[in-house]
Design a protein around this motif. Sequence first.
Motif, PDB file in Angstrom:
ATOM      1  N   LYS A 167      -1.502   3.794  -5.297  1.00  0.00           N
ATOM      2  CA  LYS A 167      -2.195   3.503  -4.045  1.00  0.00           C
ATOM      3  C   LYS A 167      -1.901   2.093  -3.551  1.00  0.00           C
ATOM      4  O   LYS A 167      -1.847   1.854  -2.343  1.00  0.00           O
ATOM      5  CB  LYS A 167      -3.705   3.689  -4.241  1.00  0.00           C
ATOM      6  N   GLU A 168      -1.725   1.176  -4.488  1.00  0.00           N
ATOM      7  CA  GLU A 168      -1.419  -0.194  -4.081  1.00  0.00           C
ATOM      8  C   GLU A 168      -0.648  -0.897  -5.186  1.00  0.00           C
ATOM      9  O   GLU A 168      -0.567  -0.421  -6.321  1.00  0.00           O
ATOM     10  CB  GLU A 168      -2.700  -0.971  -3.769  1.00  0.00           C
ATOM     11  N   LYS A 203       0.844  -1.193   0.000  1.00  0.00           N
ATOM     12  CA  LYS A 203       0.000   0.000   0.000  1.00  0.00           C
ATOM     13  C   LYS A 203       0.878   1.241   0.000  1.00  0.00           C
ATOM     14  O   LYS A 203       1.923   1.292   0.653  1.00  0.00           O
ATOM     15  CB  LYS A 203      -0.891   0.002   1.261  1.00  0.00           C
TER      16      LYS A 203
END
Length: 393
Positions: A190-191, A171
């Motif tokens: 974001k990930e 993450k």
Amino acid sequence: MKLLETYILRRVGQMFLVALLPVLAIIWTTQVLQRINLVTDSGQSIGSFAKLATMILPSIIPVVLPFALVIAITQTLTTMNNDSELTVIDAAGARRSILVRPILLLAAVISVFSFFVDNIVEPRAKTVARQMIAETYADLLSSVIEEKTFRKLDDGLYVQISQRLAGRMLKGLFVADERDPAYELIYYAKEGAVDDTGTTLIMHDGEVHRKTPDGNVSVINFDSYSFDLSDMTESRGQATLKASDRDLWFLFNPDPNDKDYTIRPQSYRAELHRRLTDWILPVVFALFSLAIAGDARSHREARLHPMVSALAYAFALRWAAFYAANQIDTDPEYIAVLYAIPIVSSIVSIIFLGLHKRLVMPSFIWDRISLSWRRMQGRLLAATSRSGGGAAQ
């Protein structure tokens, strides 16, 4: 073996261990601390670090053994001379072989042990250590194991993550890639996740900033982006074995298809001749230590401590052998020099022992050392008197 020879062998052997273990521990500790980043950077367990530290030890032992033997011989014989034991032995009409035989026997045992460690144990230990380090860094995920911390994966490539989840899920990804001088790339996502092979970093829902040398910046949003890690994982996952990592049999008959040998064949030649000469150094050092400290001397005689002279000869001889071995890479004529160093030193020492003459440091060197020592004493006394005078005021 006679009782007196056993006595001398026991005393020299005990002093050898007393000199060897502390010096070995100090050098080993300094070498181990240089590799502490294996734990701090890659998150390896203390067990892995202990295993790597153990693999370093065989490379240190052959270097320390000859010097520990010099200290043991000179200190033991000097103590025996101060206790008048050497004088009693000479007065009793004993042959000098009483001193020489047990010491050379110990030196021969140490030489055989040094040969075994240098040619069998050390190459295997180095191979294991290199492979261990390569496997440790092969999975680049281990290099970013700490959250919210920048990690350098390669020259010009840095990664940070906010949170690491199970199943290789990441993450808050930040990647800075400055490896190409034509532009800089900065990735935000974001990930993301690393695939099962460990060769690709897949990022989701992010953007990439591309900056050129003239300062222009372009921003591209992406739903999914694949970042190739194969070049780094392949180079890090394979241990490159060098000449010092090979056993003696390989050095005698190298594989012509070996990648490192085809690039640096001269280094294998130099390593072979170094291996064939280094192991005999304990016997050589023992001979000139006997020639320096093996005779009875008067306590009133002003002289340099035999250990200082012997260690000076030992360091000079070791440096000469090291220099000759390095020069073999570019000049094969130094092979003869490398073999001549221990042979000539041994012959000179044997001549001095046979003539019952003491091998001493040249007078001009001794005069310079004495002058430097007197100057140092004068400066210390002057500094002490100044500090004492200031305190009195």
